[in-house]
Design an enzyme around this catalytic site. Structure first.
Site, PDB file in Angstrom:
ATOM      1  NE  ARG A   1      -0.114  12.459   2.690  1.00 44.80           N
ATOM      2  CZ  ARG A   1       0.533  12.990   3.713  1.00 44.80           C
ATOM      3  NH1 ARG A   1       1.107  14.154   3.590  1.00 44.80           N
ATOM      4  NH2 ARG A   1       0.638  12.348   4.842  1.00 44.80           N
TER       5      ARG A   1
ATOM      6  CD  GLU B   1       8.937  13.321  12.182  1.00 38.73           C
ATOM      7  OE1 GLU B   1       7.816  12.814  12.352  1.00 38.73           O
ATOM      8  OE2 GLU B   1       9.860  12.753  11.574  1.00 38.73           O
TER       9      GLU B   1
ATOM     10  CE  LYS C   1      -1.867   2.705   3.070  1.00 31.87           C
ATOM     11  NZ  LYS C   1      -1.903   3.975   2.337  1.00 31.87           N
TER      12      LYS C   1
ATOM     13  CB  CYS D   1      12.720   9.545   8.650  1.00 34.76           C
ATOM     14  SG  CYS D   1      13.830   8.457   7.774  1.00 34.76           S
TER      15      CYS D   1
HETATM   16  P1  NAD Z   1       1.741   8.598   7.934  1.00 35.51           P
HETATM   17  O1  NAD Z   1       1.863   7.854   9.199  1.00 35.51           O
HETATM   18  O2  NAD Z   1       0.748   9.687   7.835  1.00 35.51           O
HETATM   19  O3  NAD Z   1       1.392   7.572   6.747  1.00 35.51           O
HETATM   20  C1  NAD Z   1       2.132   6.380   6.563  1.00 35.51           C
HETATM   21  C2  NAD Z   1       1.204   5.319   6.014  1.00 35.51           C
HETATM   22  O4  NAD Z   1       0.237   4.975   7.004  1.00 35.51           O
HETATM   23  C3  NAD Z   1       0.440   5.787   4.784  1.00 35.51           C
HETATM   24  O5  NAD Z   1       0.385   4.729   3.858  1.00 35.51           O
HETATM   25  C4  NAD Z   1      -0.928   6.151   5.333  1.00 35.51           C
HETATM   26  O6  NAD Z   1      -1.959   5.938   4.400  1.00 35.51           O
HETATM   27  C5  NAD Z   1      -1.084   5.221   6.525  1.00 35.51           C
HETATM   28  N1  NAD Z   1      -1.830   5.849   7.622  1.00 35.51           N
HETATM   29  C6  NAD Z   1      -1.742   7.131   8.065  1.00 35.51           C
HETATM   30  N2  NAD Z   1      -2.538   7.325   9.126  1.00 35.51           N
HETATM   31  C7  NAD Z   1      -3.151   6.152   9.376  1.00 35.51           C
HETATM   32  C8  NAD Z   1      -4.060   5.712  10.356  1.00 35.51           C
HETATM   33  N3  NAD Z   1      -4.532   6.544  11.295  1.00 35.51           N
HETATM   34  N4  NAD Z   1      -4.471   4.437  10.337  1.00 35.51           N
HETATM   35  C9  NAD Z   1      -3.993   3.604   9.402  1.00 35.51           C
HETATM   36  N5  NAD Z   1      -3.120   3.965   8.441  1.00 35.51           N
HETATM   37  C10 NAD Z   1      -2.693   5.212   8.417  1.00 35.51           C
HETATM   38  O7  NAD Z   1       3.193   9.117   7.548  1.00 35.51           O
HETATM   39  P2  NAD Z   1       3.579  10.072   6.345  1.00 35.51           P
HETATM   40  O8  NAD Z   1       3.094  11.444   6.645  1.00 35.51           O
HETATM   41  O9  NAD Z   1       3.206   9.463   5.041  1.00 35.51           O
HETATM   42  O10 NAD Z   1       5.188  10.032   6.441  1.00 35.51           O
HETATM   43  C11 NAD Z   1       5.921  10.895   7.267  1.00 35.51           C
HETATM   44  C12 NAD Z   1       6.331  10.204   8.540  1.00 35.51           C
HETATM   45  O11 NAD Z   1       7.047   9.017   8.237  1.00 35.51           O
HETATM   46  C13 NAD Z   1       7.273  11.046   9.386  1.00 35.51           C
HETATM   47  O12 NAD Z   1       6.918  10.915  10.734  1.00 35.51           O
HETATM   48  C14 NAD Z   1       8.634  10.421   9.127  1.00 35.51           C
HETATM   49  O13 NAD Z   1       9.571  10.585  10.156  1.00 35.51           O
HETATM   50  C15 NAD Z   1       8.252   8.989   8.983  1.00 35.51           C
HETATM   51  N6  NAD Z   1       9.275   8.257   8.263  1.00 35.51           N
HETATM   52  C16 NAD Z   1      10.109   7.488   8.995  1.00 35.51           C
HETATM   53  C17 NAD Z   1      11.127   6.820   8.362  1.00 35.51           C
HETATM   54  C18 NAD Z   1      12.071   5.981   9.147  1.00 35.51           C
HETATM   55  O14 NAD Z   1      12.785   5.208   8.559  1.00 35.51           O
HETATM   56  N7  NAD Z   1      12.088   6.112  10.469  1.00 35.51           N
HETATM   57  C19 NAD Z   1      11.300   6.931   6.966  1.00 35.51           C
HETATM   58  C20 NAD Z   1      10.406   7.723   6.246  1.00 35.51           C
HETATM   59  C21 NAD Z   1       9.395   8.398   6.914  1.00 35.51           C
END
Ligand code: NAD
Length: 555
Positions: free
Chosen positions: A230, A437, A226, A334
Site C-alpha cells: 500500500r 486493536e 518487501k 502501533c
Molecule cells: P499487515 O500484517 O496487514 O501487513 C504487514 C506486511 O505483511 C505487509 O507487507 C503485508 O503485505 C504482509 N501480509 C499481510 N497479510 C499477510 C498474509 N496473510 N500472509 C503474508 N503476508 C501478509 O499489517 P499492516 O496493516 O500493514 O500494519 C498494521 C499493523 O502493524 C498493526 O497491527 C500495527 O500494530 C502493526 N505494527 C506494529 C508495530 C510494532 O512495532 N509493534 C509497528 C508498526 C505497525
C-alpha cells in the site's frame, strides 16, 4: 510494456517512476524496462493529484537498477484522502523474486569484504542523503498513506535516527579478547549472517524499513525488502539513496506483492533472517514458519496501549498528551494510546476536557499544514472501525465524541476515508472496543478505583507494546514501573518509543522472537559470534613429546 508504449507513457507519469529522458534508438529497449524515480530532492508531491492523472508504476529495485516488473498482476493503490488511484504495484513474478534473492546472495560475498571503515563511510553518506531528502520522502508518504506532512517527516526522522546510530558500528562491532593461557589468545568477533528479508507494514513507510536496513548494511549483510504494497514509495527513494551513498549493486533489493513474495522470503534457504513488522496474523505465521526453517525471525506485532492517569497528575499536560497520542496519525501507530484508564472519580471527569479538545482537532488532507490528522488508510479500515464503535455501543458503552459522521469541508476530499476523533466511555474487557486493536482515532475509556486495579487490567491484556502513567508521585511511578508488564513504559510520556541507542522493546503478544529491533539487540540479531583461539609460542618448541589425548586444560 512495449517500446512505443514506454515512449508514450513517459510524459504522463508524474510522481513515481518513469523511463529515462533519453530517446535514442539504442536506449529504447533498455528504456522500456529501466526507470529512474521522477521525484527529486526538490520535486515531490505537495498536493493530491489532479483528476485524470495516470497512476505511477512502482518499479522493483534489483542490482542497483529500478526495473519495471513483467507481472500480469498489478494492485491499484488509492490516495486515502481522495480514493483516487495514484499508483500501481506489481506482484513480483517468481523469476523477479528469484533474481532479487540471487543478487543479494551474490552481493553478500562482496559486501562483507568491505572494511568496516568503508561501510561506515557509506553509512555517513546515507544519513546525509536521507536528511536532504526528508521532505521528498515525507511528500510521497502523505500521498500514499495519508498522514500529515509534519507527521510524515517524523516518520522519516525516526528512521534517520537509526541510520545515525548505525554509524557507531565501529564501536558496536568491536571484538573482545583475552590471553586465556600462556601465549594463547581467544577473541570473539561477530560476523554477518547473509541475506536478510524485511517485510514491512503500511503505517510507517520510512521508519520501519529504516529500523533494520542501516544495521543490515553496516554489519555487512545484504537486504531483500518487501514494503507494504500500500505504501511502496518511501522504500523506493531509500533504495535510490543507498545506491547514491555508495552501496554496491545487489546489496539492497526491493520486491513487491503479497503472499507469494512473503512466502519466497520465508521459504528461500538463502535468506538467513527475517525482520517483520505488521499485524498478528501475518507475523505469527512468518515467525512460526521461518523458525521451523531455522531462520532468525524478529516480529513486531499489534498492540493495545493503555494510558493510566492518577488524580495527582498535571491535568493540562495529561489532556494534551492523550489527545496527541490517541488521535495523532489517525490512531494508526502501533504505540498510539487506544485505552485511557482513569483512576478514581476525579480523573473520570477529565474525559470532558479530552472530548472538548479532541473535537477541536482538524481532520483533513495531510498536505494541509493546518490538519492535525488525516484519513484512515483505506475504506476497509474505516468500515471496520465504525463497526467496532457501533458494536461497542450495542454492548453498553457510550460514544461521547463521535467521529463516525465526519465529512471534510473540502469537496475534493469527499470520498476520503475520514473518521473524526472518537471517545467511548464505559468500556470494559469483553467489548470489541477493548479487545481488538482498532487502529483508528478511537479512544476507549475504562474507569477503575485504584492504581493496583489499573496494573491488573493492563497486565491481563494480551499485548505488551507500550504503557504510560501520568502522575506527579514518584512512589506511584516506582510502583507502576516495577509491576507493569508491557515492555515500553512512559511516566508522563504518552508514547515511550526508545531512541535507537536503545531497542524497541515491546513484549507479550506484541513481539515474537528473542532479539528486538535496533540498538544492541538489533546488531546481535543480524550477526553471529565466532571465537578464534590462537597460540603463538614465545618459548622454544619441546621435541619428542607424545600427543596429549586428554581434554586440553591450558594454563
Ligand atoms: P499487515 O500484517 O496487514 O501487513 C504487514 C506486511 O505483511 C505487509 O507487507 C503485508 O503485505 C504482509 N501480509 C499481510 N497479510 C499477510 C498474509 N496473510 N500472509 C503474508 N503476508 C501478509 O499489517 P499492516 O496493516 O500493514 O500494519 C498494521 C499493523 O502493524 C498493526 O497491527 C500495527 O500494530 C502493526 N505494527 C506494529 C508495530 C510494532 O512495532 N509493534 C509497528 C508498526 C505497525
Amino acid at each position: 510494456m512495449s517500446v512505443s508504449a514506454a515512449l508514450k507513457t513517459r510524459s504522463t507519469l508524474f510522481y513515481g517512476a518513469r523511463v529515462p529522458q533519453t530517446i535514442s534508438r539504442a536506449c529504447l529497449v533498455r528504456a522500456a524496462r529501466f526507470f529512474t524515480l521522477s521525484t527529486t530532492t526538490e520535486n515531490y508531491p505537495t498536493n493530491h493529484v489532479a483528476d485524470g492523472t495516470k497512476p505511477y508504476i512502482t518499479p522493483s529495485f534489483v542490482n542497483n537498477e529500478f526495473v519495471k516488473s513483467s507481472s500480469d498482476t498489478w494492485f491499484d493503490i488509492h490516495d486515502p484522502a481522495t480514493n483516487q488511484v495514484v499508483l500501481q504495484v506489481p506482484q513480483s513474478t517468481p523469476e523477479e523474486l528469484e533474481q532479487a534473492v540471487a543478487s543479494a546472495e551474490e552481493a553478500f560475498h562482496v559486501w562483507k569484504e568491505y572494511s568496516i571503515i568503508r561501510r561506515q563511510g557509506i553509512a555517513f553518506k546515507f544519513v546525509q542523503l536521507l536528511r536532504e531528502n526528508m521532505d521528498r520522502i515525507a511528500g510521497i508518504i502523505v500521498l500514499e498513506q495519508g498522514k500529515t506532512f509534519a507527521d510524515a517527516k517524523g516518520d522519516v526522522l525516526r528512521g534517520l535516527q537509526v541510520a545515525e546510530a548505525a554509524c557507531n558500528v565501529t564501536n558496536d562491532m568491536m571484538s573482545s579478547g583475552l590471553e586465556v593461557a600462556t601465549d594463547m589468545e581467544t577473541k570473539m568477533i561477530r560476523e554477518p549472517l547473509g541475506v536478510i528479508g524485511s517485510i514491512c507494514p503500511f503505517n510507517f513507510p520510512a521508519m520501519v524499513p529504516l529500523w533494520s536496513l542501516p544495521l543490515v548494511l553496516v554489519t555487512g549483510n545484504t537486504a531483500v525488502i518487501k514494503p507494504s504494497e500500500r505504501v511502496p514509495g518511501a522504500s523506493m527513494i531509500i533504495a535510490e539513496l543507498a545506491k547514491k551513498a555508495g552501496v554496491p549493486s545487489g546489496v539492497v533489493n526491493i520486491v513487491h506483492g503479497k503472499h507469494d513474495t512473503v512466502n519466497k522470503i520465508v521459504e528461500d534457504p538463502r535468506i538467513k533472517a527475517i525482520t517483520f513488522v505488521g499485524g498478528d496474523k501475518a507475523g505469527a505465521y512468518i515467525h512460526k514458519r521461518g523458525s521451523e526453517l531455522g531462520k532468525r525471525v524478529q516480529a513486531n506485532l499489534g498492540a493495545k496501549n493503555h494510558l493510566v492517569v492518577l488524580p495527582d497528575a498535571n491535568k493540562s499536560q495529561f489532556i494534551n498528551a492523550v489527545n496527541g497520542a490517541a488521535f495523532g496519525a489517525a490512531g494508526q501507530r502501533c504505540m498510539a494510546i487506544s485505552v485511557l484508564v482513569t483512576v478514581g472519580p476525579e480523573t473520570k471527569a477529565w474525559v470532558e476536557d479530552i472530548v472538548h479538545d479532541g473535537a477541536q482537532l482538524k481532520v483533513g488532507s495531510g498536505f494541509d499544514p493546518s490538519s492535525d490528522l488525516g484519513p484512515l488508510v483505506n475504506p476497509t479500515a474505516l468500515t471496520r472501525a465504525i463497526e467496532i464503535i457501533d458494536d461497542s455501543e450495542k454492548q453498553g458503552a457510550k460514544v461521547v465524541l463521535d467521529g463516525r459522521n465526519f465529512k471534510p469541508s473540502d469537496p475534493k476530499l469527499a470520498k476520503g476515508n475520514f473518521l473524526g476523533p472518537t471517545v467511548i466511555t464505559g468500556v470494559k474487557p469483553g467489548m470489541r472496543a477493548y479487545d481488538e486493536e482498532i487502529f483508528a482515532p478511537v479512544l476507549s475509556v475504562v474507569n477503575v478505583d485504584t492504581l493496583d486495579e489499573a496494573i491488573t487490567l493492563v497486565n491481563a491484556n494480551k499485548y505488551g507494546n507500550g504503557v504510560s502513567l501520568f502522575t506527579l508521585s514518584g512512589a506511584s511511578a516506582q510502583k507502576f514501573t516495577k509491576n507493569i508488564a508491557p515492555g515500553q513504559v512512559g511516566i508522563n510520556v504518552p508514547i515511550p518509543v526508545p531512541l535507537p541507542m536503545f531497542s524497541f522493546t515491546g513484549n507479550k503478544g506484541s513481539f515474537l522472537g528473542d532479539l528486538n529491533f535496533y540498538g544492541k539487540a538489533g546488531i546481535t540479531f543480524l550477526t553471529k559470534p565466532k571465537t578464534i583461539t590462537t597460540l603463538w609460542k614465545t618459548t622454544p618448541f619441546e621435541e619428542g613429546l607424545k600427543p596429549s589425548t586428554v581434554m586440553p586444560t591450558q594454563q
